[in-house]
Write a protein that holds these residues in place. Structure first.
Motif: not given
Length: 135
Positions: A11, A15, A46, A51-53
């Motif tokens: 992640d 990002g 992101y 936060n995971r996309i």
């Protein structure tokens, strides 16, 4: 009390590649957020890997940034070295780190516009000298 779970290295990598491409295009986090219908704060999360996309969002980001989805996974941690021994070696992380910084991107853009190879060589020599690298 246990600390928050650390972001997954994939992640973080994805990002950072979003950030790299966005900066290469000279696009702000706000502009990218507008194109995706989300806030610039979400873009920040992101890009940091906090936060995971999701897959559909990543596809939308790829479309907006005009790259294939695979771009975000190039040189990801834990991926096998494809075709090792055939062609060029994979770029090391310091290249991505350099191009992810605003200074590195600006320096790179200006450097490639210099047409005289002698001037380019002298600039490389100057930077090496300033860095204390005599090789």
């Amino acid at each position: 009390m246990p600390s928050k779970k650390a972001p997954n290295p994939i992640d973080i990598h994805v990002g950072s590649r979003v950030r790299l491409r966005r900066m290469m295009l000279g696009m702000s986090q706000e502009k990218l957020g507008e194109a995706l219908g989300i806030t610039f704060q979400q873009i920040q999360k992101y890009e940091k890997g906090t936060n995971r996309i999701g897959a559909s969002r990543l596809q939308h980001i790829a479309t907006v940034l005009k790259v294939p989805v695979a771009f975000f996974f190039e040189d990801a941690p834990g991926t096998p070295d494809e075709g090792e021994g055939f062609g060029e070696t994979r770029p090391t992380s310091y290249v991505v780190d350099f191009l992810s910084s605003s200074e590195g991107l600006s320096l790179n853009k200006a450097f490639v516009r210099i047409e005289d190879p002698k001037v380019r060589r002298r600039i490389v020599d100057l930077v090496k000298s300033l860095a204390g690298d005599d090789s």
